[in-house]
Design a protein around this motif. Structure first.
Motif, mmCIF file in Angstrom:
data_model
loop_
_atom_site.group_PDB
_atom_site.id
_atom_site.type_symbol
_atom_site.label_atom_id
_atom_site.label_comp_id
_atom_site.label_asym_id
_atom_site.label_seq_id
_atom_site.Cartn_x
_atom_site.Cartn_y
_atom_site.Cartn_z
ATOM 1 N N SER A 1 0.827 -1.212 0.000
ATOM 2 C CA SER A 1 0.000 0.000 0.000
ATOM 3 C C SER A 1 0.860 1.260 0.000
ATOM 4 O O SER A 1 0.662 2.168 -0.806
ATOM 5 N N ALA B 1 1.723 3.993 -3.214
ATOM 6 C CA ALA B 1 1.456 5.422 -3.082
ATOM 7 C C ALA B 1 2.686 6.264 -3.403
ATOM 8 O O ALA B 1 2.566 7.389 -3.913
ATOM 9 N N ASN C 1 -12.374 6.095 -3.017
ATOM 10 C CA ASN C 1 -11.963 6.617 -4.323
ATOM 11 C C ASN C 1 -12.784 7.843 -4.708
ATOM 12 O O ASN C 1 -12.252 8.833 -5.223
ATOM 13 N N VAL D 1 -11.705 10.806 -2.444
ATOM 14 C CA VAL D 1 -10.372 11.306 -2.791
ATOM 15 C C VAL D 1 -10.415 12.046 -4.120
ATOM 16 O O VAL D 1 -9.836 13.138 -4.263
ATOM 17 N N ASP E 1 -5.750 15.050 -9.013
ATOM 18 C CA ASP E 1 -6.083 13.618 -9.061
ATOM 19 C C ASP E 1 -5.016 12.837 -9.825
ATOM 20 O O ASP E 1 -4.609 11.743 -9.406
ATOM 21 N N THR F 1 -1.551 13.311 -7.608
ATOM 22 C CA THR F 1 -1.518 13.025 -6.168
ATOM 23 C C THR F 1 -2.682 12.176 -5.687
ATOM 24 O O THR F 1 -2.498 11.280 -4.838
ATOM 25 N N GLY F 2 -3.881 12.426 -6.180
ATOM 26 C CA GLY F 2 -5.077 11.787 -5.635
ATOM 27 C C GLY F 2 -5.005 10.267 -5.622
ATOM 28 O O GLY F 2 -5.316 9.619 -4.615
ATOM 29 N N TRP F 3 -4.580 9.676 -6.727
ATOM 30 C CA TRP F 3 -4.535 8.215 -6.804
ATOM 31 C C TRP F 3 -3.563 7.621 -5.788
ATOM 32 O O TRP F 3 -3.745 6.494 -5.324
ATOM 33 N N ARG F 4 -2.546 8.401 -5.401
ATOM 34 C CA ARG F 4 -1.584 7.924 -4.410
ATOM 35 C C ARG F 4 -2.256 7.763 -3.038
ATOM 36 O O ARG F 4 -1.972 6.811 -2.302
ATOM 37 N N TRP F 5 -3.154 8.679 -2.703
ATOM 38 C CA TRP F 5 -3.888 8.566 -1.451
ATOM 39 C C TRP F 5 -4.811 7.350 -1.455
ATOM 40 O O TRP F 5 -5.018 6.713 -0.413
ATOM 41 N N GLY G 1 -2.401 4.597 -0.555
ATOM 42 C CA GLY G 1 -1.742 4.776 0.729
ATOM 43 C C GLY G 1 -2.639 4.569 1.919
ATOM 44 O O GLY G 1 -2.189 4.086 2.978
ATOM 45 N N LEU G 2 -3.918 4.888 1.793
ATOM 46 C CA LEU G 2 -4.851 4.706 2.914
ATOM 47 C C LEU G 2 -5.029 3.241 3.286
ATOM 48 O O LEU G 2 -5.544 2.925 4.359
#
Length: 465
Positions: free
Chosen positions: A97, A101, A162, A165, A174, A177-181, A184-185
């Motif tokens: 995960s 990220a 998804n 975010v 998005d 950066t967004g897809w990384r969150w 990572g979550l």
């Protein structure tokens, strides 16, 4: 009256349910990690300039890791125990995960996704197996199916994650950066899984195999009370003493049917198309002309339907039995897929029938092939070789998952959505026929009773009526 029913009043259902729920958190990781890509892949495609093959590879690389994890899960769990390997799966998932990220290139992303996939392969194999080995026969179906419920909760949760975010910033945010969150979550459920596992017991059947009879008896007493625990411990001993440990055991008369059932059901679960829908739901709804917000909203609806009908399956699975549920589910799946294919073929791409029958298909799968396949795979193999045998079936399942997830974007672009869904429909017909003529009924039987049923009977079906 069988032993499980005779001593039902002594079953500590609260304890065994709590332990099963903890183990089933591994299923939540499974659902989260396999479906998080559905919301991220569009943004990643823009960032890394992926063609259809690389898009499929970015999605399917997780399943390569899952195949590896499933292949070794049985042998390692037979040696080191179910509990230790489940903790290891949680660690690998968490690494995957965070690594996903932080990935700066698609190559790095692929490698860390494979690492996370190894954890998913281990947990998907061992969670249902572990629960099956601690659960009383009368409650085993719904308790093992808690794993599938957790998988679906993970899938549903990530759809909401998804969506949240993606709405937290603009398109540029998005993509960068967004897809990384989104990935990572995943560290949150990963760490929770590891911490919870520290307080659950080891499988009593694995403990007996290791000669740790006192610890096994203690676990069995907490589940079924003293009298039933002693009887069950004796039954486990007899099963292990009468069974050779060689993998060749699975190819003898009777048991080879068990191997065929496990492997073929695992493959059919995937080639009927469920994960094509779960991984690529936004891409499918894009084919109907839906915008980005509508795609994510309709994907959430898919997740909610999946969750609701998985809950219904917990109520049905020990009442109707495994076989009948498979037959009803695969029949409805077939009809739904054929109708979806026809709507695309007719050019009715904006028709609400496409969404409706995709939802019907998901509902039918959630009641039948979703929970029942994992349940049967955890039930039908002999105790001394259950880990390795279940791993073989899991490898077949994950290999099929890889092929579907890798090829689906190319199928949509090549033969089109109509013929793609018809192909899944044809696989559902095969699943119905296989369930009708080959799959046994295991409802209400102890694992040792199922095992004895395979041996020495032509065709090897355990008491199949």
């Amino acid at each position: 009256m069988n032993a499980a029913k005779a001593h039902a009043d002594k079953t500590n259902l609260g304890f065994v349910t709590l332990v099963s729920i903890v183990a089933a958190v591994g299923g939540l990781l499974f659902g989260y990690d396999t479906s998080v890509i559905s919301g991220a892949i569009g943004f990643m495609q823009n960032l890394f300039h992926l063609d259809n093959f690389m898009k499929g590879w970015a999605v399917s690389c997780l399943t390569v890791g899952a195949v590896i994890g499933a292949a070794f899960a049985g042998t390692l769990s037979d040696r080191y125990g179910r509990k230790k390997m489940l903790i290891s799966a949680g660690v690998l998932f968490s690494i995957g995960s965070v690594g996903s990220a932080l990935s700066g290139t698609i190559s790095t992303f692929v490698w860390v996704r494979i690492v996370g996939g190894i954890g998913i392969g281990i947990s998907s194999t061992l969670v249902p197996l572990y629960i099956a080995e601690i659960a009383p026969a009368a409650h085993r179906g719904r308790l093992v199916s808690l794993n599938q419920l957790a998988v679906v909760i993970g899938i549903s949760a990530i759809y909401f994650v998804n969506r949240a975010v993606a709405g937290a910033g603009g398109q540029t945010w998005d993509i960068n950066t967004g897809w990384r969150w989104m990935f990572g979550l995943g560290i949150v459920p990963g760490v929770i899984f590891i911490l919870l596992l520290l307080n659950v017991p080891e499988s009593p059947r694995w403990l007996v195999k290791q000669g740790k009879n006192e610890r096994a008896l203690n676990v069995l007493e907490r589940i079924n009370g003293s009298t039933q625990a002693k009887a069950e411990l004796k039954e486990i001993h007899e099963s292990i003493e009468n069974e050779s440990v060689s993998i060749a055991t699975l190819f003898r008369q009777g048991l080879r049917i068990a191997l065929i059932v496990g492997v073929v059901l695992g493959i059919l679960q995937q080639v009927t198309g469920i994960n094509a829908i779960m991984y690529y739901a936004p891409s499918i709804f894009q084919q109907t002309g839906a915008g980005t917000d509508a795609q994510l909203t309709e994907t959430i609806i898919v997740g909610v339907v999946n969750l609701v009908f998985t809950i219904i399956s917990l109520w049905l699975i020990d009442r109707l039995g495994r076989k009948l549920i498979l037959l009803i589910g695969t029949a409805v799946m077939t009809v739904s897929l054929l109708i979806v294919g026809y709507e695309f073929y007719s050019g009715h791409t904006s028709s609400s029938l496409i969404l409706v029958f995709i939802l019907v298909f998901v509902a039918a799968f959630a009641i039948s092939m979703g929970p029942v396949v994992w349940l049967i795979m955890s039930e039908i193999f002999p105790t001394r070789i259950r880990g390795r045998a279940t791993a073989i079936a899991s490898v077949a399942l994950w290999a099929a998952d890889y092929l579907v997830s890798q090829l689906f974007p190319m199928l949509l672009a090549g033969i089109g959505p109509a013929h793609t869904f018809w192909a899944f429909g044809a696989m559902s017909i095969i699943a119905f026929v296989f369930s009708l003529f080959v799959v046994p009924e295991t409802k209400g039987r102890s694992l040792e009773e199922i095992e004895r049923g395979w041996g020495g009977k032509p065709g090897g079906k355990p008491g199949l009526k």
